[in-house]
Design a protein around this motif. Structure first.
Motif, PDB file in Angstrom:
ATOM      1  N   ARG A  30      -8.888  30.875  -4.802  1.00  0.00           N
ATOM      2  CA  ARG A  30      -8.205  30.067  -5.811  1.00  0.00           C
ATOM      3  C   ARG A  30      -6.889  30.750  -6.178  1.00  0.00           C
ATOM      4  O   ARG A  30      -6.887  31.895  -6.644  1.00  0.00           O
ATOM      5  CB  ARG A  30      -9.094  29.913  -7.037  1.00  0.00           C
ATOM      6  CG  ARG A  30      -8.544  28.965  -8.106  1.00  0.00           C
ATOM      7  CD  ARG A  30      -9.456  28.985  -9.326  1.00  0.00           C
ATOM      8  NE  ARG A  30      -9.024  28.041 -10.331  1.00  0.00           N
ATOM      9  CZ  ARG A  30      -9.572  26.849 -10.514  1.00  0.00           C
ATOM     10  NH1 ARG A  30     -10.581  26.469  -9.753  1.00  0.00           N
ATOM     11  NH2 ARG A  30      -9.130  26.039 -11.461  1.00  0.00           N
ATOM     12  N   VAL A  37       1.283  30.811  -4.138  1.00  0.00           N
ATOM     13  CA  VAL A  37       0.953  29.720  -3.208  1.00  0.00           C
ATOM     14  C   VAL A  37       2.052  29.586  -2.162  1.00  0.00           C
ATOM     15  O   VAL A  37       1.776  29.519  -0.948  1.00  0.00           O
ATOM     16  CB  VAL A  37       0.767  28.385  -3.958  1.00  0.00           C
ATOM     17  CG1 VAL A  37       0.618  27.240  -2.959  1.00  0.00           C
ATOM     18  CG2 VAL A  37      -0.448  28.448  -4.868  1.00  0.00           C
ATOM     19  N   GLN A 120      -2.501  16.229  -1.990  1.00  0.00           N
ATOM     20  CA  GLN A 120      -1.653  17.242  -1.378  1.00  0.00           C
ATOM     21  C   GLN A 120      -2.508  18.151  -0.504  1.00  0.00           C
ATOM     22  O   GLN A 120      -3.476  18.750  -0.969  1.00  0.00           O
ATOM     23  CB  GLN A 120      -0.964  18.071  -2.451  1.00  0.00           C
ATOM     24  CG  GLN A 120       0.119  19.001  -1.938  1.00  0.00           C
ATOM     25  CD  GLN A 120       1.446  18.284  -1.773  1.00  0.00           C
ATOM     26  OE1 GLN A 120       1.704  17.302  -2.454  1.00  0.00           O
ATOM     27  NE2 GLN A 120       2.281  18.775  -0.879  1.00  0.00           N
ATOM     28  N   PHE A 130      -4.471  24.519   2.703  1.00  0.00           N
ATOM     29  CA  PHE A 130      -4.106  24.616   1.296  1.00  0.00           C
ATOM     30  C   PHE A 130      -4.324  23.247   0.665  1.00  0.00           C
ATOM     31  O   PHE A 130      -3.762  22.252   1.119  1.00  0.00           O
ATOM     32  CB  PHE A 130      -2.643  25.042   1.134  1.00  0.00           C
ATOM     33  CG  PHE A 130      -2.361  26.433   1.622  1.00  0.00           C
ATOM     34  CD1 PHE A 130      -2.398  27.518   0.758  1.00  0.00           C
ATOM     35  CD2 PHE A 130      -2.063  26.661   2.964  1.00  0.00           C
ATOM     36  CE1 PHE A 130      -2.146  28.799   1.218  1.00  0.00           C
ATOM     37  CE2 PHE A 130      -1.808  27.940   3.436  1.00  0.00           C
ATOM     38  CZ  PHE A 130      -1.844  29.009   2.560  1.00  0.00           C
ATOM     39  N   LEU A 131      -5.137  23.228  -0.391  1.00  0.00           N
ATOM     40  CA  LEU A 131      -5.495  21.976  -1.049  1.00  0.00           C
ATOM     41  C   LEU A 131      -5.171  22.107  -2.529  1.00  0.00           C
ATOM     42  O   LEU A 131      -5.593  23.069  -3.186  1.00  0.00           O
ATOM     43  CB  LEU A 131      -6.989  21.693  -0.854  1.00  0.00           C
ATOM     44  CG  LEU A 131      -7.555  20.404  -1.440  1.00  0.00           C
ATOM     45  CD1 LEU A 131      -6.910  19.188  -0.802  1.00  0.00           C
ATOM     46  CD2 LEU A 131      -9.069  20.367  -1.237  1.00  0.00           C
ATOM     47  N   ARG A 132      -4.417  21.145  -3.069  1.00  0.00           N
ATOM     48  CA  ARG A 132      -4.029  21.205  -4.474  1.00  0.00           C
ATOM     49  C   ARG A 132      -5.277  21.252  -5.360  1.00  0.00           C
ATOM     50  O   ARG A 132      -6.238  20.523  -5.144  1.00  0.00           O
ATOM     51  CB  ARG A 132      -3.175  19.987  -4.835  1.00  0.00           C
ATOM     52  CG  ARG A 132      -2.565  20.072  -6.229  1.00  0.00           C
ATOM     53  CD  ARG A 132      -1.841  18.781  -6.583  1.00  0.00           C
ATOM     54  NE  ARG A 132      -0.701  18.524  -5.733  1.00  0.00           N
ATOM     55  CZ  ARG A 132       0.497  19.085  -5.871  1.00  0.00           C
ATOM     56  NH1 ARG A 132       0.691  19.970  -6.847  1.00  0.00           N
ATOM     57  NH2 ARG A 132       1.486  18.780  -5.068  1.00  0.00           N
ATOM     58  N   ALA A 142      -3.493  26.082  -6.044  1.00  0.00           N
ATOM     59  CA  ALA A 142      -4.056  25.510  -4.823  1.00  0.00           C
ATOM     60  C   ALA A 142      -5.264  26.341  -4.404  1.00  0.00           C
ATOM     61  O   ALA A 142      -5.428  27.496  -4.821  1.00  0.00           O
ATOM     62  CB  ALA A 142      -3.020  25.489  -3.707  1.00  0.00           C
TER      63      ALA A 142
END
Length: 241
Positions: A30, A37, A120, A130-132, A142
């Motif tokens: 996280r 990020v 995103q 990478f995931l928002r 992210a």
């Protein structure tokens, strides 16, 4: 992979993936800080050969930042990175962002457009994603994912969305398979009756398909234009998809 799953269902599946990751399994980190990020993404860009991306809204970058972002993408393409990007249709409402998308598309970052909600997402090779954290535009933070089964799930969601998305510059409408068949036969010079016989449907059904084609192609009724000819011309130009 089922290409018939509606995109809104895909979006809900992706939201469930985010929810399930709240416990942070192994190989999921996280990242709360936006600068961190961007640093991790830059590291991934330098090592990856392939990028799959989804963007629900346009980037927040302005001026020099936007120019730098564009230059970084073009540099990565020149190094041989394969890129595919899915964007939400609302991005095209901004002329500057639309122009940027077309430039990148022409340079090799292939873009497709969807009208349904997306999140995103960046997937580099099959190595890291990478995931928002929050499914809201410009939300900070992210999840950096290296868990292989999770990456496989995200790739599957991306590919299903890609298969259903339309090309940049393609009209929002799509003719059905039957409408394309009807239009192809009209292009051969056949009457509605002949089309009906060829497709083993009623002439009334042909009339409904033809009316739908006219509506989707935005061909109005008028005394000076032959709507069937205009529809055929659109078909031959490849505009009727």
């Amino acid at each position: 992979m089922d290409e018939n799953v509606p995109l809104d269902q895909l979006a809900r599946r992706l939201e469930r993936v985010v929810s399930e990751l709240r416990g942070l399994p192994v190989d999921v980190e996280r990242l709360e800080d936006g600068a961190l990020v961007q640093q991790r993404i830059a590291q991934a860009v330098g090592a990856a050969r392939e990028l799959r991306a989804m963007h629900p809204v346009g980037t927040a970058d302005l001026g020099r930042q936007e120019q730098r972002s564009r230059r970084e993408v073009l540099d990565a393409l020149e190094r041989g990175m394969a890129m595919r990007t899915i964007v939400h249709a609302s991005i095209l409402d901004d002329p500057r962002k639309a122009a940027r998308i077309r430039q990148l598309h022409a340079a090799g970052d292939l873009h497709r457009v969807v009208d349904e909600p997306i999140q995103q997402l960046l997937i580099f090779d099959r190595t890291v994603a990478f995931l928002r954290l929050t499914p809201l535009p410009y939300a900070p933070g992210a999840l950096m994912i290296r868990h292989q089964s999770l990456i496989a799930t995200l790739i599957d969601l991306f590919e299903q969305t890609w298969a259903r998305a339309r090309e940049v510059g393609e009209p929002a409408y799509r003719l059905t398979a039957r409408e394309r068949e009807v239009l192809a036969l009209i292009a051969e010079g056949r009457s509605n009756g002949a089309v009906a016989r060829a497709l083993s449907i009623t002439e009334a059904a042909v009339g409904k398909h033809v009316a739908s084609v006219f509506a989707k192609l935005e061909i109005p009724a008028g005394p000076d234009d032959n709507r069937r000819v205009l529809a055929v011309l659109a078909y031959l130009r490849g505009a009727a998809r």
